[in-house]
Scaffold this active site. Structure first.
Site: not given
Length: 342
Positions: A245, A174
């Site tokens: 991601n 992330s």
């Protein structure tokens, strides 16, 4: 129905609309009306990680961080649901506003920052749910945990989530937790995954069942970094990888009013970048590890293209914002039509 509701939802702040949509899925499920929101797809069974999936289209982590809406979401026809990212302790995440739509690009920027109620709350919600399908639990670290102690957060979450999960996803990619992506560096990653693998095997013996563990990687890695990650994955005995991601790259949305917002970009502009990483990782891994493809799936074609690029399963999230839950059946139907899954 979603086409009728979308203008109303888009009139709201993105995070408010997010919460309202989850609430509506719960109400529909309890009322037996989920079929009016989305007709579930016909089965398309696939076996990956020694797990039987009713179809290859799943929900990506991030939509239901706390596992509070499992029953409502599962009723929409997903082949599997991944919840989280969850951290050991509750945390509020970043300051609001922290979600932004880019409608001209069918994209979303978020900088939520692992906002969640903590692993104990997630466990309680999962235990209360009726859902008994394939469940992924995505684990991370608290914002104030330094990287040198990050492994402790992941080990705690792994231990607590293990009995309830069908598989575990390790999220070190992330862009919204400062320094998190540094854990993807080769030697750091080698030690990190090695420690988690030892815990995984210990927990398998303790619970009498081995649960697969996957690593979720970023789309912004260089070829050299991807080479190193592939080497670590193959050497570690980990079970699979999720590509990818969200991205910090803004080249595809230059000029958009929200392009300057910090955070991870998802949706259609992510498709090419994430699929390039997926295809490259498939080549590097040589079929030795299954890959889950996520990033920019907005229709059946893009779902099938992920499979053709080397994914065994796919996940959607931002596409639901723009297409609604009919995207699930559309993706399954196109994957079936192309015959890209045996």
């Amino acid at each position: 129905m979603y086409e009728l509701l979308r203008p109303l939802l888009f009139a709201l702040d993105a995070e408010t609309a997010h919460g309202l949509t989850l609430y509506a899925s719960d109400v529909a499920q309890r009322s037996g009306l989920s079929g009016l929101i989305a007709k579930p797809p016909a089965p398309l069974p696939v076996r990956v990680f020694d797990i039987d999936f009713p179809n290859p289209v799943g929900l990506a982590a991030g939509l239901d961080k706390n596992g509070e809406h499992l029953d409502g979401l599962a009723a929409l026809g997903f082949g599997f649901v991944e919840i989280g990212t969850v951290t050991p302790r509750p945390q509020l995440g970043n300051d609001k506003p922290r979600m932004f739509r880019l409608p001209n690009h069918e994209a979303v920027i978020n900088r939520l920052g692992f906002n969640n109620g903590g692993i104990d709350a997630l466990v309680r919600h999962v235990e209360k749910a009726a859902f008994r399908g394939v469940l992924g639990i995505n684990i991370g670290k608290n914002k104030d945990t330094p990287n040198e102690r990050a492994i402790d957060d992941y080990l705690l979450c792994l231990e607590r989530a293990y009995p309830l999960a069908t598989y575990i996803t390790v999220n070190i990619s992330s862009p919204n937790t400062q320094g998190l992506r540094d854990l993807q560096e080769e030697e750091t990653l080698r030690r990190f995954i090695g420690t988690l693998r030892e815990a995984q095997e210990r927990l398998a013996g303790q619970h009498g069942k081995r649960k697969p563990m996957l690593l979720k990687i970023a789309p912004d890695l260089t070829d050299t970094e991807l080479d190193a990650i592939a080497d670590v994955l193959l050497a570690s005995g980990i079970d699979g990888v999720i590509c990818t991601n969200t991205t910090i790259d803004r080249d595809a949305v230059v000029g958009d009013p929200n392009a300057h917002e910090t955070g991870g970009l998802s949706g259609r502009p992510l498709f090419e970048k994430s699929t390039t990483v997926l295809r490259g990782m498939a080549t590097r891994l040589g079929g030795k590890l299954p890959i889950v493809g996520v990033g920019g799936i907005l229709d059946g074609d893009t779902a099938a293209e992920k499979i053709e690029a080397g994914a065994s399963l796919v996940q959607v999230y931002s596409g639901l914002v723009y297409r609604g839950p009919k995207l699930i059946a559309e993706a399954v139907t196109e994957i079936r039509r192309r015959g890209v899954i045996a």
